[in-house]
Scaffold this motif. Sequence first.
Motif, short mmCIF file in Angstrom:
data_model
loop_
_atom_site.label_atom_id
_atom_site.label_comp_id
_atom_site.label_asym_id
_atom_site.label_seq_id
_atom_site.Cartn_x
_atom_site.Cartn_y
_atom_site.Cartn_z
N UNK A 269 0.83 -1.21 0.00
CA UNK A 269 0.00 0.00 0.00
C UNK A 269 0.87 1.26 0.00
N UNK A 270 1.91 1.27 0.83
CA UNK A 270 2.81 2.43 0.89
C UNK A 270 3.53 2.61 -0.45
N UNK A 271 3.95 1.52 -1.07
CA UNK A 271 4.64 1.60 -2.36
C UNK A 271 3.70 2.16 -3.44
N UNK A 272 2.46 1.72 -3.43
CA UNK A 272 1.49 2.21 -4.40
C UNK A 272 1.17 3.69 -4.18
N UNK A 273 1.11 4.11 -2.93
CA UNK A 273 0.86 5.53 -2.65
C UNK A 273 2.04 6.39 -3.12
N UNK A 274 3.25 5.88 -2.93
CA UNK A 274 4.43 6.62 -3.39
C UNK A 274 4.44 6.70 -4.93
N UNK A 275 4.13 5.60 -5.57
CA UNK A 275 4.08 5.59 -7.03
C UNK A 275 3.00 6.54 -7.54
N UNK A 276 1.88 6.56 -6.88
CA UNK A 276 0.80 7.46 -7.27
C UNK A 276 1.22 8.92 -7.13
N UNK B 136 4.51 13.95 -12.19
CA UNK B 136 4.84 13.92 -13.62
C UNK B 136 3.72 14.51 -14.47
N UNK B 137 2.49 14.16 -14.12
CA UNK B 137 1.34 14.67 -14.85
C UNK B 137 1.25 16.19 -14.70
#
Length: 91
Positions: free
Chosen positions: A12-19, A25-26
């Motif tokens: 979950x933490x990794x996905x939040x960081x990626x998000x 970037x966007x």
Amino acid sequence: MMSAGRDYWQRRAALQQQSAQLRDRLEGQVQALQPVWQVVDGTQRGVGWLRQRPWVLALGLLVLARKPRTVLHWGWRAWRGWRWASRWLGR
């Protein structure tokens, strides 16, 4: 069982960081399009202004039909003056 819970929170933490990285970037990519959107907005405002004042367009077309070289000459001078004034005023 404890391992599954820990894996879940790590994922979950990794996905939040990626998000967060993708959002950054966007945002940068959208900022690159800012000048394009400003031109489009200005064009829309200009068209709206002309729709409220159709006589301006009719007068311009009439003068253009009668004396095209004069219209182009003064139009070019007006455009250069407008650009100079915009830069001088800092807009």
